[in-house]
Design an enzyme around this catalytic site. Sequence first.
Site, short mmCIF file in Angstrom:
data_model
loop_
_atom_site.label_atom_id
_atom_site.label_comp_id
_atom_site.label_asym_id
_atom_site.label_seq_id
_atom_site.Cartn_x
_atom_site.Cartn_y
_atom_site.Cartn_z
N LYS A 78 0.89 -0.76 0.18
CA LYS A 78 0.20 -0.15 -0.35
C LYS A 78 0.56 1.36 0.25
CE LYS A 78 -3.80 1.37 2.98
NZ LYS A 78 -4.47 1.78 3.98
N SER A 153 -9.46 0.72 2.95
CA SER A 153 -8.42 1.84 1.58
C SER A 153 -7.66 1.36 1.54
CB SER A 153 -8.27 2.38 2.85
OG SER A 153 -7.21 2.23 4.15
N SER A 177 -9.64 -1.43 6.65
CA SER A 177 -9.55 -0.82 5.78
C SER A 177 -8.57 -2.92 5.26
CB SER A 177 -8.45 0.56 5.64
OG SER A 177 -8.95 0.90 5.86
N1 GLN Z 1 -13.19 3.63 6.51
C1 GLN Z 1 -12.46 3.46 7.28
C2 GLN Z 1 -12.36 5.05 7.38
O1 GLN Z 1 -13.03 5.21 6.21
C3 GLN Z 1 -11.55 2.98 7.93
C4 GLN Z 1 -10.66 2.87 7.17
C5 GLN Z 1 -9.15 2.21 7.74
O2 GLN Z 1 -9.24 1.35 7.80
N2 GLN Z 1 -8.19 3.09 7.61
O3 GLN Z 1 -11.96 5.48 8.12
#
Ligand code: GLN
Length: 486
Positions: A78, A153, A177
Amino acid sequence: MNIADLSLAEASDQLASGTISSEALTSACLSRIEALPALNTFIHVAATTAMKEARASDTRRANKASLGPLDGIPIGLKDLFVTKDMPTTAGSKILADWQAPYDGTVVKRLREAGAVIVGKNNQDEFAMGSSNEHSAAGPCVNPWHKDRVPGGSSGGSAAAVAAGQVLGSLGTDTGGSIRQPASFCGIYGLRPTYGRVSRSGVVAFASSLDQVGPFGRSAKDIALLMNVIGGFDPLDSTSAQRDHPDPLLTLKNGVKGLRIGLPHEYFSAAIDPEVDQVVRKAVQALQEAGATVQSVSLPHTKHALSTYYILCMAEASSNLARYDGVRYGYRAEETELRKMYARSRFEGFGPEVIRRILLGTYVLCAGYREAYYERAQRVRTLIRRDFESAYEGIDILLSPVSPTVAFERGSKTNDPLAMYTADILTLSVNLAGIPGLSVPVGFSSEGLPIGLQLMGKWFDEARLLQTAQALEDVLQVHQQRPKLVA
Ligand code: GLN
């Protein structure tokens, strides 16, 4: 069969036996990246260095000096992991072209294990999102359906593994994520216990919730990656100083006698009936394999969403204060200092990041801190205690990963609350700091993957993987690959 479709564990065995070379494997993965640009899974591809690393790995093997099971395996990162030989953008314009002077701990560990780093995967900007649509590099696409999101994400890391562009990858999970994109892309994704994997050299979003973890195509893939990235690191003050048992040793132990809890709050009417059905079938398979199942309650679940979003925004507003146009990345053309800060941040950050910085600053300001931030901290403790009491009578918890299958691109981008609600089943794991694993267990009638979530006791990753392996042996869902159309 194209060798890019092997699981990491299978490829590792074939490299060891000499049936395939890392050069052939890496080149097969790079061809997949080149053939499928519409997936938009990578922000940066390091084709030349990857091929060089692959050949070096083959030479090591020929000299009987292999560095272990990951030697020669193509891996994606990532774009939140800092790398000294590639840019790190965090999916943001504010870090466009920024390059770190060092490799983060997990990147270093992967390199020391001989892994071939293929490139940096697309993601939601600063890991904020559930669809990989909030990226300065443009949206990433789900390999199973061209109009669907891969989840977020860590969408690029999940989609790249599903598409055979790498055999494994690393993401981060602050509220889901890793697990949610793994579920949407039909692969495995583990969010380890808070403290299990070092975060040194990982761009921070919400430090009390962030954790690094692997994606793979089988339970064994995840175990192999955890063996390399897990364990204490003095460079991360939140890293846990404790044993890191090898999950491979217990992987095949089965589920006889395992006590599984189904939190009834996670099987509500909000769950898509197809998701519910596929998950319940998997539960039945576990019962047939000797596990016992009982219903449990995590009564504070209804407060998890608001608690999570208050805390993650507060922490993000503080963590992201460092992007001021001076030390890193993008700087607006402006001679007056305060204006330069403001314009650099306003032009460099995307709308979702700006929204979170504003809300996070609000919940931390004098007068509101007690009402929002501090209260959320207290509710977080209650959520953690829910898990502590549930685990008194059971070994693991099980639920769907996401209420739905991968949704359509654009369907939630104008409605932040709808996007936040997509995380409803994953974020309690982060609030409690426990490990969570997404396991592919079936498909919807439209052929979209459905994932099951296993939630474990603190530092009990091995048991999650052992349970996942039992499911894998019966269901064989991990063998399915998307039909890839350019
Ligand atoms: N979708 C969640 C957010 O927008 C989790 C994001 C993540 O785990 N980095 O915060």
